[in-house]
Design an enzyme around this catalytic site. Structure first.
Site, PDB file in Angstrom:
ATOM      1  N   CYS A 135       0.825  -1.221   0.000  1.00  0.00           N
ATOM      2  CA  CYS A 135       0.000   0.000   0.000  1.00  0.00           C
ATOM      3  C   CYS A 135       0.856   1.266   0.000  1.00  0.00           C
ATOM      4  CB  CYS A 135      -0.969  -0.026   1.168  1.00  0.00           C
ATOM      5  SG  CYS A 135      -0.244  -0.491   2.743  1.00  0.00           S
TER       6      CYS A 135
HETATM    7  N1  LIG Z   1      -4.184  -4.031   5.043  1.00  0.00           N
HETATM    8  C1  LIG Z   1      -3.678  -3.333   4.030  1.00  0.00           C
HETATM    9  O1  LIG Z   1      -3.929  -2.121   3.872  1.00  0.00           O
HETATM   10  C2  LIG Z   1      -2.791  -4.024   3.025  1.00  0.00           C
HETATM   11  C3  LIG Z   1      -2.448  -3.322   1.849  1.00  0.00           C
HETATM   12  C4  LIG Z   1      -1.630  -3.947   0.911  1.00  0.00           C
HETATM   13  C5  LIG Z   1      -1.141  -5.222   1.148  1.00  0.00           C
HETATM   14  N2  LIG Z   1      -1.472  -5.875   2.311  1.00  0.00           N
HETATM   15  C6  LIG Z   1      -0.945  -7.226   2.507  1.00  0.00           C
HETATM   16  O2  LIG Z   1      -2.013  -8.127   2.262  1.00  0.00           O
HETATM   17  C7  LIG Z   1      -1.882  -9.265   3.137  1.00  0.00           C
HETATM   18  C8  LIG Z   1      -3.177  -9.415   3.938  1.00  0.00           C
HETATM   19  O3  LIG Z   1      -3.350  -8.211   4.683  1.00  0.00           O
HETATM   20  P1  LIG Z   1      -4.630  -7.990   5.608  1.00  0.00           P
HETATM   21  O4  LIG Z   1      -4.519  -6.606   6.107  1.00  0.00           O
HETATM   22  O5  LIG Z   1      -5.854  -8.437   4.909  1.00  0.00           O
HETATM   23  O6  LIG Z   1      -4.302  -9.015   6.776  1.00  0.00           O
HETATM   24  P2  LIG Z   1      -5.296  -9.560   7.901  1.00  0.00           P
HETATM   25  O7  LIG Z   1      -6.420  -8.599   8.065  1.00  0.00           O
HETATM   26  O8  LIG Z   1      -4.433  -9.846   9.063  1.00  0.00           O
HETATM   27  O9  LIG Z   1      -5.868 -10.912   7.288  1.00  0.00           O
HETATM   28  C9  LIG Z   1      -5.041 -12.021   6.996  1.00  0.00           C
HETATM   29  C10 LIG Z   1      -5.883 -13.276   7.081  1.00  0.00           C
HETATM   30  O10 LIG Z   1      -5.070 -14.400   6.723  1.00  0.00           O
HETATM   31  C11 LIG Z   1      -5.572 -15.579   7.363  1.00  0.00           C
HETATM   32  N3  LIG Z   1      -4.421 -16.322   7.905  1.00  0.00           N
HETATM   33  C12 LIG Z   1      -3.643 -15.942   8.944  1.00  0.00           C
HETATM   34  N4  LIG Z   1      -2.638 -16.834   9.094  1.00  0.00           N
HETATM   35  C13 LIG Z   1      -2.802 -17.775   8.118  1.00  0.00           C
HETATM   36  C14 LIG Z   1      -2.085 -18.930   7.742  1.00  0.00           C
HETATM   37  N5  LIG Z   1      -0.977 -19.302   8.383  1.00  0.00           N
HETATM   38  N6  LIG Z   1      -2.527 -19.652   6.676  1.00  0.00           N
HETATM   39  C15 LIG Z   1      -3.633 -19.307   6.011  1.00  0.00           C
HETATM   40  N7  LIG Z   1      -4.356 -18.202   6.348  1.00  0.00           N
HETATM   41  C16 LIG Z   1      -3.923 -17.447   7.382  1.00  0.00           C
HETATM   42  C17 LIG Z   1      -6.545 -15.123   8.417  1.00  0.00           C
HETATM   43  O11 LIG Z   1      -7.833 -15.379   7.877  1.00  0.00           O
HETATM   44  P3  LIG Z   1      -8.674 -16.681   8.291  1.00  0.00           P
HETATM   45  O12 LIG Z   1      -8.737 -16.637   9.769  1.00  0.00           O
HETATM   46  O13 LIG Z   1      -9.961 -16.444   7.615  1.00  0.00           O
HETATM   47  O14 LIG Z   1      -7.935 -17.861   7.744  1.00  0.00           O
HETATM   48  C18 LIG Z   1      -6.358 -13.612   8.481  1.00  0.00           C
HETATM   49  O15 LIG Z   1      -7.553 -12.950   8.793  1.00  0.00           O
HETATM   50  C19 LIG Z   1      -0.653  -8.990   4.010  1.00  0.00           C
HETATM   51  O16 LIG Z   1       0.465  -9.660   3.469  1.00  0.00           O
HETATM   52  C20 LIG Z   1      -0.472  -7.498   3.922  1.00  0.00           C
HETATM   53  O17 LIG Z   1       0.863  -7.090   4.105  1.00  0.00           O
HETATM   54  C21 LIG Z   1      -2.308  -5.303   3.229  1.00  0.00           C
END
Ligand SMILES: NC(=O)c1ccc[n+]([C@@H]2O[C@H](COP(=O)([O-])OP(=O)(O)OC[C@H]3O[C@@H](n4cnc5c(N)ncnc54)[C@H](OP(=O)(O)O)[C@@H]3O)[C@@H](O)[C@H]2O)c1
Length: 324
Positions: A135
């Protein structure tokens, strides 16, 4: 219709992708995989989807799905793909930083292409595997690409970017706790943020002589959006700079130059990046605003899906901003 699967569906970027795919005219949601909510309705994690869909989270993947989005934290995408096989035809769009750098962009014969359409739209449209940008990295690159492309980015570049709390993911942490974050401001990882790697990689792709990036990330007390500013020495006039940016982005679907100063609310809940230029005593100040979960993550992932499948880039991304 393109069948799409989502891994990590209960998180923030996963939630945004569910909403985008449910409303995409050329895509259907095949499954939403969750490690913690299998069998529960999607609205158990995303209450705004009540009435929108009765779909349940799944504990299994469909390996024949047309496209899968990985919405997992750092390191988990590589791990997930090592343990779960998809068909050779399945396109993979990873939102983590596991495959963004050229030095580590392969896995089992798959090579991931860096998915910033404003940098390499044609290459993306030929790709099968996409590493979706970060982001901060998106906001900052969009601010700097036109200068790098014209070799005008060879002096030190000072960058400051304020992010909303959703940038840190759905799991509560000390720095996302309401009582701490609200009415508060703080910096973190000064000059060492992990997105510098991908930002430098893209800028040097355009100009190997790109100057040093000094980046100060700041936590803002709002939920969504990134307000980024960058300034560097610039020898031309403001009109020349504006012309350069207009020309670089003339065919961009979602990046637009504003003559008026930009603010966060004008892009939140949209897939747009809005830029503004200001010249002062030989320094060009570039302001770049995006929604971290849309242009900074899930919206850009859908842009990449559209490009890979030969659809118009904005398909399914005509969103309504918050405005006020
Ligand atoms: N947030 C942002 O603004 C943003 C922007 C750009 C990129 N990103 C990137 O996008 C990715 C996701 O970000 P997010 O903000 O959506 O994260 P998040 O809110 O923490 O969601 C990640 C989800 O992954 C699942 N998970 C966790 N550990 C896991 C594992 N070992 N194996 C399989 N599933 C697992 C969980 O869902 P379940 O419980 O449903 O399995 C968790 O809710 C990250 O790498 C982040 O750096 C985020």
């Amino acid at each position: 219709m393109i069948k799409a699967g989502i891994i990590g569906g209960s998180g923030y970027t996963g939630g945004e992708l569910i909403r985008l795919i449910l409303n995409h005219p050329e895509a259907d949601l095949g499954f939403v995989f969750s490690t913690t909510r299998a069998g529960k309705p999607l609205h158990s994690a995303h209450p705004d989807l009540l009435g929108e869909t009765d779909m349940l989270f799944s504990g299994e993947i469909d390996p024949e799905i047309d496209v899968v989005f990985l919405c997992l934290g750092h390191g988990n995408s590589r791990d997930f793909l090592s343990k779960n096989q998809f068909s050779k035809e399945t396109k993979i769009i990873d939102l983590s930083n596991d495959f963004r750098l050229a030095a580590t962009n392969t896995l089992d014969g798959k090579t991931f292409v860096y998915g910033l359409p404003e940098l390499q739209r044609e290459i993306i449209s030929q790709a099968r595997y996409i590493a979706n940008p970060g982001c901060f990295a998106t906001a900052i690159q969009l601010a700097l690409l036109p200068l790098a492309a014209s070799n005008q980015l060879q002096q030190t570049i000072h960058i400051n970017a304020v992010t909303g709390s959703t940038g840190a993911g759905v799991t509560p942490a000390d720095t996302t706790h309401f009582s701490w974050r609200n009415n508060n401001v703080s910096w973190y990882k000064p000059f060492t943020h992990q997105h510098l790697g991908e930002i430098n990689q893209s800028l040097q792709q355009l100009d190997p002589e790109t100057g040093e990036l000094l980046f100060l990330p700041v936590r803002g007390n709002f939920a969504r959006g990134i307000f980024a500013t960058a300034y560097t020495a610039f020898s031309g006039s403001l009109e020349e700079a504006q012309e350069r940016y207009q020309k670089y982005y003339e065919s961009a679907a979602f990046t637009a130059l504003s003559t008026a100063p930009v603010n966060l609310k004008q892009v939140v809940n949209t897939n747009y990046a809005h830029l503004h230029l200001h010249l002062h005593n030989g320094y060009l100040l570039i302001t770049s605003v995006i929604d971290n979960l849309l242009k900074g993550a899930s919206g850009q992932a859908v842009e990449n899906m559209n490009l890979i499948f030969g659809l118009e880039q904005p398909t399914g991304l005509k969103l309504k901003g918050s405005a006020f």
